[in-house]
Scaffold this motif. Structure first.
Motif, mmCIF file in Angstrom:
data_model
loop_
_atom_site.group_PDB
_atom_site.id
_atom_site.type_symbol
_atom_site.label_atom_id
_atom_site.label_comp_id
_atom_site.label_asym_id
_atom_site.label_seq_id
_atom_site.Cartn_x
_atom_site.Cartn_y
_atom_site.Cartn_z
ATOM 1 N N THR A 9 0.933 -1.246 -0.065
ATOM 2 C CA THR A 9 0.141 -0.041 -0.158
ATOM 3 C C THR A 9 0.812 1.167 -0.167
ATOM 4 O OG1 THR A 9 -1.807 -1.211 1.193
ATOM 5 C CG2 THR A 9 -1.633 1.390 1.323
ATOM 6 N N VAL A 10 1.974 1.288 1.014
ATOM 7 C CA VAL A 10 2.762 2.240 0.850
ATOM 8 C C VAL A 10 3.518 2.579 -0.572
ATOM 9 C CG1 VAL A 10 4.912 3.194 1.981
ATOM 10 C CG2 VAL A 10 3.249 2.083 3.341
ATOM 11 N N SER A 11 3.964 1.684 -0.916
ATOM 12 C CA SER A 11 4.601 1.586 -2.342
ATOM 13 C C SER A 11 3.498 2.170 -3.701
ATOM 14 C CB SER A 11 4.951 0.143 -2.856
ATOM 15 O OG SER A 11 5.379 0.153 -4.203
ATOM 16 N N GLN A 16 3.982 5.856 -5.545
ATOM 17 C CA GLN A 16 3.840 5.952 -7.180
ATOM 18 C C GLN A 16 2.738 6.880 -7.588
ATOM 19 O OE1 GLN A 16 4.466 2.042 -8.534
ATOM 20 N NE2 GLN A 16 5.419 1.439 -6.980
ATOM 21 N N GLY A 17 1.935 7.410 -6.666
ATOM 22 C CA GLY A 17 0.880 8.149 -7.235
ATOM 23 C C GLY A 17 -0.296 7.222 -7.858
ATOM 24 N N SER A 18 -0.468 6.056 -7.474
ATOM 25 C CA SER A 18 -1.461 5.261 -8.002
ATOM 26 C C SER A 18 -2.863 5.586 -7.288
ATOM 27 C CB SER A 18 -1.168 3.696 -7.386
ATOM 28 O OG SER A 18 -2.403 2.846 -7.746
ATOM 29 N N PRO A 19 -3.670 5.667 -8.264
ATOM 30 C CA PRO A 19 -5.321 5.708 -8.105
ATOM 31 C C PRO A 19 -6.103 4.693 -7.197
ATOM 32 C CG PRO A 19 -5.128 5.497 -10.205
ATOM 33 C CD PRO A 19 -3.622 5.384 -9.906
ATOM 34 N N LEU A 20 -5.287 3.673 -7.391
ATOM 35 C CA LEU A 20 -5.851 2.356 -6.727
ATOM 36 C C LEU A 20 -6.410 2.753 -5.187
ATOM 37 C CD1 LEU A 20 -4.131 -0.086 -8.483
ATOM 38 C CD2 LEU A 20 -6.200 0.631 -9.113
ATOM 39 N N ILE A 21 -5.644 3.578 -4.393
ATOM 40 C CA ILE A 21 -5.421 3.619 -2.939
ATOM 41 C C ILE A 21 -6.599 4.878 -2.741
ATOM 42 C CG2 ILE A 21 -4.416 3.917 -0.814
ATOM 43 C CD1 ILE A 21 -3.610 1.690 -2.361
ATOM 44 N N ARG A 22 -7.604 4.578 -1.649
ATOM 45 C CA ARG A 22 -8.412 5.607 -1.205
ATOM 46 C C ARG A 22 -7.633 6.933 -0.745
ATOM 47 N NH1 ARG A 22 -12.874 2.874 2.571
ATOM 48 N NH2 ARG A 22 -11.517 3.952 3.827
ATOM 49 N N GLU A 23 -8.243 8.004 -0.982
ATOM 50 C CA GLU A 23 -7.378 9.219 -0.590
ATOM 51 C C GLU A 23 -7.367 9.165 0.989
ATOM 52 O OE1 GLU A 23 -5.240 12.484 -0.689
ATOM 53 O OE2 GLU A 23 -5.880 11.424 -2.230
ATOM 54 N N GLU A 24 -8.192 8.803 1.550
ATOM 55 C CA GLU A 24 -8.034 8.968 3.228
ATOM 56 C C GLU A 24 -6.792 8.026 3.757
ATOM 57 O OE1 GLU A 24 -11.038 6.181 5.520
ATOM 58 O OE2 GLU A 24 -12.016 7.695 3.960
ATOM 59 N N THR A 25 -6.655 6.865 3.026
ATOM 60 C CA THR A 25 -5.565 5.977 3.201
ATOM 61 C C THR A 25 -4.239 6.617 2.706
ATOM 62 O OG1 THR A 25 -6.783 4.203 3.235
ATOM 63 C CG2 THR A 25 -4.457 3.710 2.898
ATOM 64 N N ALA A 26 -4.213 7.196 1.675
ATOM 65 C CA ALA A 26 -3.047 7.823 1.035
ATOM 66 C C ALA A 26 -2.440 8.960 1.845
ATOM 67 C CB ALA A 26 -3.238 8.209 -0.417
ATOM 68 N N ALA A 27 -3.327 9.571 2.270
ATOM 69 C CA ALA A 27 -3.166 11.090 3.154
ATOM 70 C C ALA A 27 -2.419 10.516 4.359
ATOM 71 C CB ALA A 27 -4.509 11.813 3.491
ATOM 72 N N ARG A 28 -2.930 9.583 5.036
ATOM 73 C CA ARG A 28 -2.494 8.837 6.296
ATOM 74 C C ARG A 28 -1.133 8.470 5.939
ATOM 75 N NH1 ARG A 28 -5.802 5.177 7.266
ATOM 76 N NH2 ARG A 28 -4.615 3.280 7.243
#
Length: 339
Positions: free
Chosen positions: A27-29, A33-45
């Motif tokens: 998930t971190v990776s 890499q800027g993947s759109p597959l991860i939800r924005e709230e998770t990406a922000a965390r």
């Protein structure tokens, strides 16, 4: 007894970020890499966790591992022409919105330099290449770049028939409309100024010839003045046109830079552009609005064309197996004092 120096701190890794954020390493990776597959709230965390522990993403190392990058190479053939500068601004703006970096190179119509530039972009693992080809570029270049596994978009200057991606303008239609406007205004001795042998030149010249035929006006070879698509080319070819007997009364120009050179030649002779001799350019660069007098032009909206070219490249990067992608800007007559 000398003290043993402390060991240097262990470099932080994405495992540390994953632990701090409470997510998996994968998930971190994907977030980094800027993947759109991860939800924005998770990406922000994840981003917040990385910042809190001082982790810095080594994008270059990641690029080398993936054999690609977030860099799109843009190769321009003539940056002395403001059209290409405006085009580049549009490309860069659209790519930046998609988190891509633009790596620009200028070839100055030099085929040898173009080869070196393209090879360098290959070595830097460019994600894609947008190319305004230098004069004389062989069509085989498309297959060569494809063999590298790098998406290629040809822009502005066609490389002939083929299934490659392309962004440009409907040049034939543009010069047809410009010439038709001159004919409707009563001009019959209309010159065509600038341009050299090549697909773009042929397209624009074809539109000029097509309009003459459509209105029953015989083509005159001496009215067609091939020249470098520069101010000097426009200045020189207009001087040649004025030396003809009878003297022509109008000129359709290969591009705006040629037309600006033609305006300079008219001014030097004391001939009023628009009243005594009509001139229409092609491209729609910003400088045309402030020429003396303001220049009529076939406007293809250079900045917008650049954005459309970038959109095609982004589409190709998302869908590598898609069919041929193509965009043609529709030129519109922007009528000002000169025409």
């Amino acid at each position: 007894m000398a003290k043993t120096p402390p060991e240097p701190p262990r470099p932080l890794t994405i495992n540390d970020v994953a632990s701090a954020a409470g997510v998996s390493k994968s998930t971190v990776s994907l977030v980094l890499q800027g993947s759109p597959l991860i939800r924005e709230e998770t990406a922000a965390r994840v981003r917040e966790a990385a910042a809190s522990i001082g982790y810095v993403y080594n994008r270059r190392a990641a690029d080398l591992r993936r054999k690609s990058s977030n860099v799109v190479g843009v190769v321009i053939n003539d940056l002395m022409n403001p059209f290409f500068a405006e085009l580049l601004v549009g490309i860069e703006r659209k790519l930046a919105q998609a988190d891509y970096i633009t790596l620009m190179a200028h070839t100055d119509e030099n085929l040898e330099l173009q080869t070196k530039v393209l090879q360098s972009m290959r070595e830097h693992h460019a994600a894609g290449i947008i190319l305004c080809p230098a004069l004389g570029t062989p069509p085989a270049l498309v297959k060569q770049v494809r063999a590298w596994g790098i998406p290629l978009l040809v822009m502005v200057r066609s490389l002939g028939k083929g299934d490659y991606d392309y962004a440009g303008s409907d040049n034939e239609r543009g010069t047809f409309l410009a010439t038709e406007h001159m004919l409707a205004a009563g001009h019959t001795q209309i010159g065509f100024l600038g341009g050299q042998t090549g697909a773009v030149f042929d397209d624009r010249l074809r539109g000029y010839r097509k309009a003459l035929r459509a209105h029953g006006v015989a083509e005159q070879a001496e009215l067609i003045r091939s020249a470098k698509p520069t101010r000097e080319g426009g200045y020189t070819s207009l001087q040649q046109l004025l030396a003809l007997k009878p003297r022509p009364t109008a000129a359709v120009c290969y591009n705006d830079i040629v037309a600006l050179g033609a305006l300079a030649a008219l001014g030097e002779r004391g001939i009023q552009a628009g009243r005594e001799f009509a001139v229409i350019g092609f491209d729609g660069i910003l400088d045309t609005a402030h020429a003396n007098p303001p220049l009529s032009t076939m406007d293809v909206h250079p900045g917008g064309l650049g954005e459309s070219a970038a959109e095609l490249m982004l589409e190709r990067l998302k869908h590598p197996e898609a069919g041929r992608l193509r965009f043609l800007a529709e030129p519109t007559l922007l009528l000002r004092t000169s025409g």
